[in-house]
Design a protein around this motif. Structure first.
Motif, PDB file in Angstrom:
ATOM      1  N   GLY A 100     -10.646  -9.091  -1.458  1.00  0.00           N
ATOM      2  CA  GLY A 100     -10.416  -9.996  -2.530  1.00  0.00           C
ATOM      3  C   GLY A 100      -9.485  -9.205  -3.466  1.00  0.00           C
ATOM      4  O   GLY A 100      -9.272  -9.620  -4.759  1.00  0.00           O
ATOM      5  N   VAL A 101      -8.892  -7.866  -3.247  1.00  0.00           N
ATOM      6  CA  VAL A 101      -7.892  -7.417  -4.009  1.00  0.00           C
ATOM      7  C   VAL A 101      -6.636  -8.293  -4.101  1.00  0.00           C
ATOM      8  O   VAL A 101      -6.156  -9.118  -3.015  1.00  0.00           O
ATOM      9  CB  VAL A 101      -7.393  -6.172  -3.446  1.00  0.00           C
ATOM     10  N   GLY A 102      -6.215  -8.400  -5.331  1.00  0.00           N
ATOM     11  CA  GLY A 102      -5.120  -9.441  -5.600  1.00  0.00           C
ATOM     12  C   GLY A 102      -3.646  -8.953  -5.316  1.00  0.00           C
ATOM     13  O   GLY A 102      -2.822  -9.842  -5.058  1.00  0.00           O
ATOM     14  N   HIS A 103      -3.322  -7.804  -5.113  1.00  0.00           N
ATOM     15  CA  HIS A 103      -2.060  -7.189  -4.924  1.00  0.00           C
ATOM     16  C   HIS A 103      -1.925  -5.681  -3.939  1.00  0.00           C
ATOM     17  O   HIS A 103      -2.584  -4.939  -4.417  1.00  0.00           O
ATOM     18  CB  HIS A 103      -1.339  -7.053  -6.290  1.00  0.00           C
ATOM     19  N   LEU A 104      -1.229  -5.939  -2.945  1.00  0.00           N
ATOM     20  CA  LEU A 104      -0.969  -4.746  -2.164  1.00  0.00           C
ATOM     21  C   LEU A 104       0.399  -4.393  -1.852  1.00  0.00           C
ATOM     22  O   LEU A 104       1.201  -5.295  -1.656  1.00  0.00           O
ATOM     23  CB  LEU A 104      -2.144  -5.053  -0.792  1.00  0.00           C
ATOM     24  N   ARG A 105       0.718  -2.904  -1.926  1.00  0.00           N
ATOM     25  CA  ARG A 105       1.910  -2.659  -1.482  1.00  0.00           C
ATOM     26  C   ARG A 105       1.910  -1.714  -0.722  1.00  0.00           C
ATOM     27  O   ARG A 105       1.233  -0.528  -0.411  1.00  0.00           O
ATOM     28  CB  ARG A 105       2.745  -2.081  -2.786  1.00  0.00           C
ATOM     29  N   LEU A 106       2.520  -2.242   0.765  1.00  0.00           N
ATOM     30  CA  LEU A 106       2.284  -1.488   1.671  1.00  0.00           C
ATOM     31  C   LEU A 106       3.524  -0.567   2.215  1.00  0.00           C
ATOM     32  O   LEU A 106       4.504  -1.259   2.441  1.00  0.00           O
ATOM     33  CB  LEU A 106       1.844  -2.248   3.117  1.00  0.00           C
ATOM     34  N   ILE A 107       3.514   0.787   2.330  1.00  0.00           N
ATOM     35  CA  ILE A 107       4.659   1.476   2.500  1.00  0.00           C
ATOM     36  C   ILE A 107       4.353   2.435   3.819  1.00  0.00           C
ATOM     37  O   ILE A 107       3.311   3.102   3.890  1.00  0.00           O
ATOM     38  CB  ILE A 107       4.763   2.439   1.351  1.00  0.00           C
TER      39      ILE A 107
END
Length: 465
Positions: A100-107
């Motif tokens: 349910g996390v709204g924003h992910l930045r995957l690096i």
């Protein structure tokens, strides 16, 4: 013979299952129709990515029951960066997307390889050669293609000291997850997060280990029998000078590590590699060249652990990890008896000052407490099991100084106007306790006060509450 009540209960259970199944089937049918309509509309450049609110609610229904409405709102509003998307980071990422996390930045700069399929969370043969960040973004969007519920950024770059600020800019991040397995890069990320006061959780070494019962969540200084953690401490001391508070503060930096002694070593170079020069076989300058044996389950469990910490923290369901050795029965008994004697002295000092004496019975512990001039006086409200729990909460360390070895530790009430329950007991060393008795909370720095009160709030609810 089956009783009528048992038959009724069985019918009710079956009815509940059928209703849930029908509801789920109906939502899936609606979603499939929406997809078909979008795909049949050739005028649109891409199919719709919106999903019905009811479908998303049903998708997260089990988490909604766990975290509640407020917790789910917190998770949906959370912004998280994950750096390193291999065996550990990929498992963290997909569980946060599912959670349910709204924003992910995957690096991550690396690509999916054949040898990474034994531990990667979602990559398949068809993903080999695809950037790990892109692979994970595609997978997460299959879970939730609607960016209003889950917005995923894939950044195919290597984190470095030079581009670190750029990679973390753009948002006020609630949390950074470090799943990097290279010490210099790892230290660069952690030092920047600490300097910018960004909450970070970090995974130590998963390679060469197998015993999941030896996994721990702790501060960096506590992490033991982990070569990566040892090297990381050395590098961070050089990068962050004149400040080691982050070593002991799980509020700044929490780590997941295994205390298992490594059971297999790095793979040796082949004769061909030695003949050509081992420096020719590094994919990126400065990174490890030799291959690290990895049992696929270990990074998976560690990645899931990082996700659990993140979800529970951001969803306002914090838990207190057991980070130190369990205290023995004799130690628990001593701490409890000392706490009882301390409470008796508090009562006696108030009685002497006010001239009022509470009634004595055959068993004073049965008497309920009452207020005396703003101080709660009464029997100790905890038992031996609670004492063990409080030692876990305070990680067997003084809540003010962080001391553990070479100091006598005692439990004391943080607020004398409240009873001696778990949410009001702090573990203090001898000197810190003397200062606390003399000057109260004023003896504790304000930043430490906030940490103590936050930890007390996270304690489990007991009978008094």
């Amino acid at each position: 013979e089956i009783s009528p009540m048992a038959t009724l209960a069985s019918k009710s259970a079956i009815s509940g299952i059928l209703v849930g199944s029908v509801a789920t089937f109906a939502l899936i049918t609606i979603w499939n129709r929406l997809k078909q309509q979008a795909e049949s509309n050739h005028n649109e450049k891409e199919p719709t990515r919106k999903i019905p609110e009811e479908l998303r609610q049903e998708q997260l229904s089990r988490h909604s029951l766990y975290f509640g409405d407020d917790g789910m709102k917190r998770l949906r509003g959370s912004k998280i960066v994950i750096v390193g998307l291999g065996g550990v980071g990929s498992h963290t990422a997909h569980m946060l997307a599912r959670g349910g996390v709204g924003h992910l930045r995957l690096i991550d700069f690396d690509q999916v390889t054949l040898s990474s399929l034994n531990r990667h969370a979602c990559a398949t043969l068809s993903d080999v050669g695809t950037p790990k960040a892109t692979c994970l973004k595609n997978f997460c969007q299959k879970l939730c293609p609607d960016p209003s519920y889950l917005f995923v950024e894939d950044v195919v770059q290597m984190y470095t000291c030079e581009n670190g600020e750029q990679l973390l800019e753009g948002h006020d991040w609630d949390l950074v997850v470090d799943a990097i397995d290279d010490v210099p890069t790892k230290a660069a990320l952690l030092s920047r997060c600490i300097a910018k006061d960004i909450r970070v959780i970090s995974c130590m070494g998963a390679g060469g280990k197998s015993d999941v019962t030896r996994l721990h969540i702790s501060d960096l200084r506590t992490a033991s029998r982990d070569p990566l953690a040892s090297k990381l401490r050395q590098v961070l001391k050089k990068l962050i000078k004149n400040d080691t508070t982050y070593m002991d503060s799980m509020e700044k930096l929490s780590v997941v590590y295994s205390s298992e002694k490594t059971v297999v070593k790095l793979a040796d170079f082949t004769d061909e590699q030695k003949a050509e020069g081992v420096h020719m076989f590094g994919a990126v300058d400065g990174m490890r060249i030799r291959i690290l044996p990895v049992l696929g389950t270990m990074p998976a469990v560690m990645g899931q652990t990082l996700a659990a910490v993140a979800l529970c923290e951001l969803g306002n369901k914090n838990f207190s990890p057991v980070t130190g050795d369990r205290v023995g029965r004799n130690v628990r008994h001593r701490l409890l008896q000392h706490l009882k004697r301390r409470e008796v002295k508090i009562r006696e000092s108030i009685e002497a000052a006010t001239g009022d004496s509470e009634p004595k019975g055959e068993d004073a512990s049965e008497l309920s407490g009452r207020m005396y001039s703003g101080t709660w006086v009464g029997p100790v409200q905890v038992d031996g099991d609670d004492i063990e729990y409080m030692m876990e909460v305070w990680r067997n360390r003084c809540g003010v100084t962080g001391e553990r070895l070479g100091t006598v530790l005692e439990l004391a009430r943080w607020d004398l106007s409240k009873p001696s329950v778990c949410q009001n007991l702090v573990l203090l060393g001898k000197k810190a306790l003397m200062d606390f008795d003399a000057h109260g909370k004023a003896s504790v720095p304000l930043d430490i006060q906030k940490i103590i009160e936050k930890r007390l709030m996270s304690c489990r609810v007991d009978a008094y509450s």
